[in-house]
Design an enzyme around this catalytic site. Structure first.
Site, PDB file in Angstrom:
ATOM      1  N   VAL A 152       0.842  -1.202   0.000  1.00 43.17           N
ATOM      2  CA  VAL A 152       0.000   0.000   0.000  1.00 43.17           C
ATOM      3  C   VAL A 152       0.873   1.246   0.000  1.00 43.17           C
ATOM      4  CG1 VAL A 152      -1.678   1.318   1.335  1.00 43.17           C
ATOM      5  CG2 VAL A 152      -1.948  -1.148   1.086  1.00 43.17           C
ATOM      6  N   ALA A 153       1.967   1.195   0.774  1.00 49.78           N
ATOM      7  CA  ALA A 153       2.861   2.348   0.845  1.00 49.78           C
ATOM      8  C   ALA A 153       3.523   2.629  -0.494  1.00 49.78           C
ATOM      9  CB  ALA A 153       3.928   2.103   1.913  1.00 49.78           C
TER      10      ALA A 153
ATOM     11  N   ILE B 125       2.483   1.810  -3.644  1.00 49.91           N
ATOM     12  CA  ILE B 125       1.615   2.136  -4.780  1.00 49.91           C
ATOM     13  C   ILE B 125       0.845   3.418  -4.479  1.00 49.91           C
ATOM     14  CG2 ILE B 125      -0.325   1.346  -6.180  1.00 49.91           C
ATOM     15  CD1 ILE B 125       0.641  -1.538  -5.570  1.00 49.91           C
TER      16      ILE B 125
ATOM     17  N   GLU C  22      -1.937   5.053  -4.417  1.00 48.86           N
ATOM     18  CA  GLU C  22      -3.369   4.835  -4.666  1.00 48.86           C
ATOM     19  C   GLU C  22      -4.145   6.144  -4.780  1.00 48.86           C
ATOM     20  OE1 GLU C  22      -2.403   5.094  -0.451  1.00 48.86           O
ATOM     21  OE2 GLU C  22      -1.772   3.668  -1.971  1.00 48.86           O
TER      22      GLU C  22
ATOM     23  N   ASP D  96      -9.958  29.915 -37.967  1.00 52.40           N
ATOM     24  CA  ASP D  96     -10.710  30.688 -38.945  1.00 52.40           C
ATOM     25  C   ASP D  96     -10.380  32.165 -38.779  1.00 52.40           C
ATOM     26  OD1 ASP D  96     -11.996  28.440 -39.925  1.00 52.40           O
ATOM     27  OD2 ASP D  96     -13.614  28.584 -38.470  1.00 52.40           O
TER      28      ASP D  96
ATOM     29  N   ASN E  95      -0.032   7.051   4.253  1.00 51.65           N
ATOM     30  CA  ASN E  95      -0.554   6.972   2.891  1.00 51.65           C
ATOM     31  C   ASN E  95      -1.956   7.532   2.767  1.00 51.65           C
ATOM     32  OD1 ASN E  95       1.090   5.264   0.705  1.00 51.65           O
ATOM     33  ND2 ASN E  95       1.672   4.625   2.748  1.00 51.65           N
TER      34      ASN E  95
END
Length: 612
Positions: A34-35, A37, A39, A81, A448
């Site tokens: 978890v740390a 990645i 998230e 244009d 995190n």
């Protein structure tokens, strides 16, 4: 992500082989995954893009497709244009060429010219004002100013038929009942209309039209024909023949005041602005020169020249140097876009009509006009200009570049913060063993979940920095994790992890591991007071970009720090997270570690500044 997951599996297996409890190792491995990645990344990116789109709305640019917000940062060509985008779309008939002379008024002897001016248009009066094409409104107003009111004249010469304008003929005709006779009034491009007027001195008229065009005027020719009766079959072939030339109208549509600066911003940003118009080449070039968009005739390409180049398969060579495309037919706009793309350019194109839809879809960034654009054009675009202004496209590009840079900054920040914990845990396991982990699983999860998102959002909404439009467009194939950014991420993460690990081992974890972990946690958390400001630019030093300019980042950093202090000092949370109470003197260590990490981060930025 794969490498981190592999590391987590190795740590879990090694821990089990060394006899560590399975639950402890499982929680440690999962916490480490978890740390590692980030998230929060998808959420922060979505917030950054959405708020970037909101900022663009404030600049009159409505983004219909969210990823287009950052795509704008890659634009290398803007095909715009002329009428309404580069100019004000407020036509005024200033001069007339009638009976061989140029004047600013219509002589009383030029009745048929005045009738054609007043009647050969589709303008209608409504409570909110005049409704119709700006060019035709200018003709209507010029006729009325000289005493020829269309509404009054329609009672005398009621309209009975019309041959509408099309881009191939470049003219339109209206038929009016005049007693037993029928009057046909026609207006259109001089070179097209004069070919239908056998009695006209074509060379003299065309020379006069060219002289007016060189002054930036849009020139229209007027002609008429008297028919004994209304033919049973009304078509172009039988009606628009043997016309009597009546004169020329010179209309001026002044450039928008802000466009010259926007053109210069494009050029300094490595973006090539291009004009596409159906107007006369000389008129287009005169306006382009006034806007500093083109310099010479060689940069002016006409629709017929494009057609010939397409037949000879060398259109890509022609578009490579062109800056003005004049007398262009709608379908040729698509050919121009596709040619520029084959030349390796990332193209934005503006359009307002239904026939612009293919070009808007084919372009990397299709930009529709919100005021005068059709529903088909808007549905085919990814962005709608609410003010139909070229300068708004340039402002949107500036915003797009800023948003991409912000995404790059907070992505590097988040990943470096995540890698810090991975490196820290690996150092602890490798050098001290599993019994002396610098952080517990729950402490890692808290960092995190609560200590990264608000600073990252603050970076995602960083204001536009000076010099953003002096850089070349980014390669749309470029990766965020390019060589320079990977070096920054790994180096800064290693520095923060090393500083945190030193805090841990210098505070005798063998004697009081609870306090050592609390100080380590404090060191990592304290880094949010300094490190996010280093990431406000991945190139420039912190003293150049400043600390106080991003108020949201300041609020996010201090709010996150206060939240963390609450968790560390409130007894209920202290017990859950296994913290000990730190004295004010204890904070000298984590603050010093964070300051040292900032200094090293700035040094690494300086060393990697020129790495691609």
């Amino acid at each position: 992500a794969l490498a981190v997951l592999a590391i987590c599996v190795v740590i879990f297996v090694v821990g089990l082989l060394r006899g560590e409890p399975m639950l402890v190792m499982f929680l440690t491995a999962v916490s480490l995954a978890v740390a590692a990645i980030p998230e929060a990344l998808p959420a922060v990116i979505s917030v950054a893009l959405a708020l970037g789109a909101w900022r663009m709305i404030k600049h009159q640019a409505l983004v219909r497709n969210l990823p287009a917000v950052e795509t704008l940062g890659s634009v290398t060509y803007i095909c715009a244009d002329k009428t309404g985008t580069l100019t004000q779309n407020r036509m005024t008939a200033e001069r007339f060429f009638i009976e061989g002379a140029v004047s600013e008024s219509i002589p009383e002897t030029a009745l048929r010219f005045a009738q054609a001016l007043a009647l050969s248009n589709d303008v209608n009066e409504a409570e909110s004002g005049l409704k119709g094409d700006p060019t035709e409104i200018a003709l209507y107003q010029a006729a009325k100013l000289h005493g020829y009111d269309k509404l009054i004249m329609l009672h005398q010469l009621p309209r009975i038929a019309e041959l509408p304008f099309d881009s191939t003929r470049k003219r339109m005709s209206t038929l009016h009942q005049d007693g037993d006779e029928v009057q046909l009034f026609c207006k259109g491009a001089p070179e097209q209309l004069l070919s239908l007027c056998p009695a006209a001195d074509q060379q003299t008229v065309l020379q006069q039209a060219e002289a007016l065009a060189k002054q930036g005027y849009r020139v229209l020719a007027l002609a008429s024909r008297c028919l004994a009766t209304l033919p049973t079959e009304i078509n172009v072939e039988s009606m628009e023949v043997e016309l009597d030339f009546l004169g020329l109208v010179a209309l001026i549509d002044p450039p928008r005041d802000e466009v010259p600066q926007a053109v210069q911003d494009c050029l300094s940003a490595g973006i090539t602005p291009v004009m596409i118009t159906g107007d006369h080449p000389i008129t287009a070039l005169a306006i382009a020169r006034e806007l500093k968009l083109a310099k010479n005739r060689e940069q002016n390409v006409t629709g017929p020249a494009l057609k010939m180049a397409a037949e000879q398969n060398n259109i890509d060579q022609l578009t490579r140097e062109a800056r003005v495309f004049a007398r262009v037919e709608p379908q040729q706009k698509l050919e121009i876009i596709q040619s520029l793309q084959r030349n390796g350019h990332f193209v934005a194109v503006s359009g307002d009509g239904a026939n612009d839809a293919p070009a808007l879809r084919a372009a990397h960034v299709g930009v529709a006009m919100g005021k005068d654009g059709t529903d088909v054009a808007r549905e085919s675009s990814v962005m709608v200009l609410q003010d139909d202004n070229f300068a708004t496209i340039v402002e949107a590009v500036k915003q797009g570049r800023t948003i991409y840079e912000n995404i790059e900054k907070f992505t590097c920040y988040l990943i470096s913060r995540n890698f810090t914990e991975v490196i820290l845990i690996l150092l602890g396991i490798t050098l001290l063993g599993f019994e002396f982990l610098p952080l517990l699983a729950l402490q890692i999860l808290f960092i995190n979940m609560f200590d990264e998102i608000m600073p990252a959002i603050g970076l995602g909404l960083d204001p536009i920095q000076e010099g953003i439009m002096s850089k070349n467009p980014r390669n749309p194939e470029a990766r965020i994790l390019k060589k320079r950014n990977l070096i920054l991420i790994v180096s800064i993460a290693a520095i923060m992890a090393s500083a945190s690990f030193l805090v841990f081992i210098l505070n005798n974890p063998e004697v009081d591991i609870g306090k050592a972990r609390t100080l380590t946690f404090a060191a990592i958390v304290t880094m949010i007071l300094f490190i996010p400001f280093a990431f406000r630019s991945l190139e420039e030093p912190i003293y150049k970009i400043g600390i106080l300019k991003n108020k949201l980042l300041l609020v996010g950093v201090f709010a996150t720090f206060l939240l963390t202090l609450g968790v560390m000092y409130i007894p209920f949370f202290q017990k859950i997270f296994e913290f000990t109470t730190l004295s004010p003197a204890d904070w000298i260590i984590p603050l010093s570690a964070a300051l040292v990490a900032l200094i090293f981060a700035e040094f690494i930025k300086m060393m990697t500044r020129n790495i691609a």
